[in-house]
Design an enzyme around this catalytic site. Structure first.
Site, PDB file in Angstrom:
ATOM      1  N   LYS A 130     -42.905 -58.665 -53.880  1.00  0.00           N
ATOM      2  CA  LYS A 130     -43.768 -58.801 -52.698  1.00  0.00           C
ATOM      3  C   LYS A 130     -43.650 -57.508 -51.910  1.00  0.00           C
ATOM      4  O   LYS A 130     -42.616 -56.843 -51.953  1.00  0.00           O
ATOM      5  CB  LYS A 130     -43.308 -59.982 -51.827  1.00  0.00           C
ATOM      6  CG  LYS A 130     -44.383 -60.522 -50.934  1.00  0.00           C
ATOM      7  CD  LYS A 130     -45.290 -61.504 -51.641  1.00  0.00           C
ATOM      8  CE  LYS A 130     -46.491 -61.858 -50.799  1.00  0.00           C
ATOM      9  NZ  LYS A 130     -47.279 -62.945 -51.397  1.00  0.00           N
ATOM     10  N   ASP A 170     -52.630 -60.457 -50.002  1.00  0.00           N
ATOM     11  CA  ASP A 170     -51.962 -61.566 -49.295  1.00  0.00           C
ATOM     12  C   ASP A 170     -52.535 -61.534 -47.875  1.00  0.00           C
ATOM     13  O   ASP A 170     -53.639 -60.987 -47.677  1.00  0.00           O
ATOM     14  CB  ASP A 170     -50.437 -61.381 -49.319  1.00  0.00           C
ATOM     15  CG  ASP A 170     -49.684 -62.618 -48.826  1.00  0.00           C
ATOM     16  OD1 ASP A 170     -49.671 -63.624 -49.554  1.00  0.00           O
ATOM     17  OD2 ASP A 170     -49.129 -62.610 -47.707  1.00  0.00           O
TER      18      ASP A 170
HETATM   19  P1  NDP Z   1     -55.839 -64.498 -44.953  1.00  0.00           P
HETATM   20  O1  NDP Z   1     -55.384 -63.267 -44.260  1.00  0.00           O
HETATM   21  O2  NDP Z   1     -57.120 -64.513 -45.687  1.00  0.00           O
HETATM   22  O3  NDP Z   1     -55.879 -65.744 -43.914  1.00  0.00           O
HETATM   23  C1  NDP Z   1     -54.770 -66.109 -43.181  1.00  0.00           C
HETATM   24  C2  NDP Z   1     -55.167 -67.205 -42.225  1.00  0.00           C
HETATM   25  O4  NDP Z   1     -53.988 -67.728 -41.611  1.00  0.00           O
HETATM   26  C3  NDP Z   1     -56.067 -66.740 -41.104  1.00  0.00           C
HETATM   27  O5  NDP Z   1     -56.899 -67.786 -40.719  1.00  0.00           O
HETATM   28  C4  NDP Z   1     -55.066 -66.399 -40.003  1.00  0.00           C
HETATM   29  O6  NDP Z   1     -55.603 -66.433 -38.699  1.00  0.00           O
HETATM   30  C5  NDP Z   1     -54.057 -67.510 -40.188  1.00  0.00           C
HETATM   31  N1  NDP Z   1     -52.724 -67.081 -39.723  1.00  0.00           N
HETATM   32  C6  NDP Z   1     -52.007 -66.002 -40.114  1.00  0.00           C
HETATM   33  N2  NDP Z   1     -50.848 -65.935 -39.443  1.00  0.00           N
HETATM   34  C7  NDP Z   1     -50.843 -66.980 -38.599  1.00  0.00           C
HETATM   35  C8  NDP Z   1     -49.935 -67.459 -37.643  1.00  0.00           C
HETATM   36  N3  NDP Z   1     -48.770 -66.836 -37.415  1.00  0.00           N
HETATM   37  N4  NDP Z   1     -50.265 -68.598 -36.962  1.00  0.00           N
HETATM   38  C9  NDP Z   1     -51.433 -69.241 -37.187  1.00  0.00           C
HETATM   39  N5  NDP Z   1     -52.328 -68.836 -38.091  1.00  0.00           N
HETATM   40  C10 NDP Z   1     -52.047 -67.731 -38.775  1.00  0.00           C
HETATM   41  O7  NDP Z   1     -54.611 -64.906 -45.910  1.00  0.00           O
HETATM   42  P2  NDP Z   1     -54.621 -65.846 -47.190  1.00  0.00           P
HETATM   43  O8  NDP Z   1     -55.559 -66.963 -47.014  1.00  0.00           O
HETATM   44  O9  NDP Z   1     -54.711 -64.965 -48.374  1.00  0.00           O
HETATM   45  O10 NDP Z   1     -53.110 -66.381 -47.159  1.00  0.00           O
HETATM   46  C11 NDP Z   1     -52.729 -67.569 -46.446  1.00  0.00           C
HETATM   47  C12 NDP Z   1     -51.386 -68.053 -46.965  1.00  0.00           C
HETATM   48  O11 NDP Z   1     -51.494 -68.316 -48.384  1.00  0.00           O
HETATM   49  C13 NDP Z   1     -50.213 -67.076 -46.835  1.00  0.00           C
HETATM   50  O12 NDP Z   1     -49.026 -67.808 -46.635  1.00  0.00           O
HETATM   51  C14 NDP Z   1     -50.172 -66.422 -48.210  1.00  0.00           C
HETATM   52  O13 NDP Z   1     -48.885 -65.899 -48.521  1.00  0.00           O
HETATM   53  C15 NDP Z   1     -50.493 -67.616 -49.085  1.00  0.00           C
HETATM   54  N6  NDP Z   1     -50.971 -67.279 -50.413  1.00  0.00           N
HETATM   55  C16 NDP Z   1     -52.128 -66.554 -50.592  1.00  0.00           C
HETATM   56  C17 NDP Z   1     -52.572 -66.288 -51.863  1.00  0.00           C
HETATM   57  C18 NDP Z   1     -53.883 -65.626 -52.100  1.00  0.00           C
HETATM   58  O14 NDP Z   1     -54.325 -65.613 -53.264  1.00  0.00           O
HETATM   59  N7  NDP Z   1     -54.558 -65.099 -51.099  1.00  0.00           N
HETATM   60  C19 NDP Z   1     -51.791 -66.666 -53.053  1.00  0.00           C
HETATM   61  C20 NDP Z   1     -50.635 -67.495 -52.760  1.00  0.00           C
HETATM   62  C21 NDP Z   1     -50.251 -67.742 -51.479  1.00  0.00           C
HETATM   63  P3  NDP Z   1     -56.093 -65.068 -37.982  1.00  0.00           P
HETATM   64  O15 NDP Z   1     -57.448 -64.783 -38.565  1.00  0.00           O
HETATM   65  O16 NDP Z   1     -56.118 -65.403 -36.544  1.00  0.00           O
HETATM   66  O17 NDP Z   1     -55.080 -64.015 -38.325  1.00  0.00           O
END
Ligand code: NDP
Length: 449
Positions: A130, A170
């Site tokens: 990571k 991510d």
């Molecule tokens: P994105 O950046 O596309 O979206 C993240 C989302 O989570 C946004 O809506 C963001 O809101 C919100 N968010 C982030 N931090 C916080 C916080 N501290 N409190 C509340 N909301 C928060 O990321 P992904 O969708 O790619 O990833 C989401 C999760 O999934 C992570 O944990 C990631 O590690 C996991 N993941 C992702 C994969 C992938 O293929 N993308 C694969 C496996 C796991 P805002 O817009 O306000 O920042």
């Protein structure tokens, strides 16, 4: 767990905490795994003799570097970049890059450790890693993002390669950022290889990669329900986040007949009692993807309730899919979910439930799919992107959809095989043991190193 196993767990965690002071996310992730692996090891002493837990919790290598770049006003900025190459026993290092202001070494070590076991569960030859930076992409112009990505890759390129380490996206790193980084790497090394995944379709990307994590998370939930004779049809689902994982989890749930009533971002959540439709989801994709807006705008557009600074776990539901970030469901949230009749939870984000929340939910009989199993669909399609790049071919959507479905079914089956108990399936235990075994056996085969 018996007294001897408890004592061994305590002794192991004391050592880990001493060696990694202050890294609370890393401690939490390791504890969750060790609590299920130690009782298993008692009956399989070769893993204890080879000190596998100690070796598996010490990353192969950690790279920390400065990322210097210039903002639009001409100010010189310095951020900290990282790559945790955790374990490559069963394949090249593989794992995402996160750009978020709260990125720390502890967060990346927990994610890299989890990634190692998750990648093993997919059945594909991938090790775990990571990386990321404490760079906050919010409010940055497109050119600033480009300059940061290029500066980040100007250091990272020397540590990665298609057979060495293959990063992906991510939080804060989507198609745009991957493209900037891939372009910079290609320019420096003068080679076109599959060194990053999540690329655009016209330059080596794979069909279904964008959808894979969200879809996979729903497939896992569907399989858990099917295992107890239930289905997704007409179930009410609460989702957190509105980024990549949340959007495609919602899309798959809606298409399979469930009703999705919430989405959120770091500002709060929207509650759409009538249910989010595919048209409304298109609005979200445009809002969060292209316009980089706030979820509160959805509430205004569709005249639904918005709850600022709150998380959606207070909303009555049958299904919960945390798809935002780590530790977003605590004990109090878990209590509310249980009281409101939650049936199943599938973790789209990495480690979104605290240890106490997870324990409560499992004790209450909620079907609980931990992240390393539930969100493995994304990295599985990334593994298939690597395979397509190596073979210089591109499979079509149907082929990749079929493979994704099969991989998730197989992950569910492994959880059942290693997690069956008198009370039902313990998916946490099943995923941990199944993921651990393949990596542990490879480490033993290599001898002492
Ligand atoms: P994105 O950046 O596309 O979206 C993240 C989302 O989570 C946004 O809506 C963001 O809101 C919100 N968010 C982030 N931090 C916080 C916080 N501290 N409190 C509340 N909301 C928060 O990321 P992904 O969708 O790619 O990833 C989401 C999760 O999934 C992570 O944990 C990631 O590690 C996991 N993941 C992702 C994969 C992938 O293929 N993308 C694969 C496996 C796991 P805002 O817009 O306000 O920042």
């Amino acid at each position: 767990m018996n007294a001897a196993e408890n004592a061994r767990l305590e002794q192991f965690m004391d050592g880990l905490q001493r060696r990694n002071p202050g890294e609370k996310e890393f401690h939490q992730a390791v504890f969750e795994v060790a609590a299920t692996i130690i009782p298993y090891i008692e009956g399989h002493p070769k893993y204890e003799e080879a000190r596998i837990l100690e070796r598996l919790t010490e990353p192969d290598r950690i790279i920390i570097f400065r990322v210097g770049w210039e903002d639009d006003e001409g100010n010189i900025r310095a951020n900290r970049g990282y790559r945790v190459q955790h374990n490559n026993a069963i394949g090249p290092y593989k794992g995402g890059i996160r750009f978020h202001h709260n990125v720390t070494l502890s967060v990346l070590k927990f994610l890299a450790f989890e990634q190692t076991l998750k990648n093993s569960l997919t059945g594909l030859p991938m090790g775990g890693a990571k990386g990321g930076a404490d760079f906050n992409p919010k409010g940055k112009s497109d050119r600033e993002i480009m300059r940061f990505c290029q500066a980040f890759m100007t250091e990272l390129y020397r540590h990665i390669g298609p057979n060495t380490d293959v990063p992906a996206g991510d939080i804060g790193v989507g198609g745009r950022e991957i493209s900037y980084m891939f372009g910079q790497q290609k320019r420096i090394v003068n080679k076109f290889t599959g060194v990053l995944t999540g690329k655009g379709l016209s330059f080596g990307g794979s069909q279904v990669r964008t959808e894979a994590t969200g879809y996979g998370c729903v497939y896992m939930m569907e399989d858990m329900l099917k295992h107890v004779g239930e289905s997704l049809t007409d179930k009410v689902a609460v989702i957190s986040g509105s980024g990549n994982v949340a959007q495609y989890a919602a899309e798959k749930l809606i298409s399979l007949g469930a009703k999705v009533v919430t989405l959120s971002d770091s500002g709060g959540y929207i509650y759409d009692k009538a249910g989010i439709t595919m048209d409304k989801l298109d609005y979200i994709k445009d809002l969060k993807g292209k316009r980089r807006g706030r979820i509160s705008e959805y509430a205004k557009e569709f005249d639904v309730e918005y709850f600022a600074d709150k998380r959606p776990w207070e909303v009555p539901c049958d299904l919960a899919l945390p798809c935002a970030t780590q530790n977003e469901i605590d004990e109090k949230d878990a209590e509310k979910l249980i009281k409101n009749g939650l049936r199943a939870l599938s973790e789209g984000a990495n480690m979104p439930s605290t240890a106490a929340a997870m324990e409560l939910l499992q004790k209450a009989g909620v079907l609980f799919a931990p992240s390393k199993a539930a969100n493995a669909g994304g990295v599985a399609i990334s593994g298939l992107e690597m395979a397509q790049n190596s073979m210089r071919i591109a499979w079509d959507r149907d082929e990749l959809n079929r493979r994704l479905r099969e991989i998730m079914t197989n992950i569910h089956a492994q959880c059942v095989e290693y997690g069956a108990t008198d009370e039902g399936v313990d998916y946490v235990k099943g995923a941990n043991i199944a993921g651990f075994l393949k990596v542990a056996d490879a480490i033993i085969a290599y001898g002492v190193m």
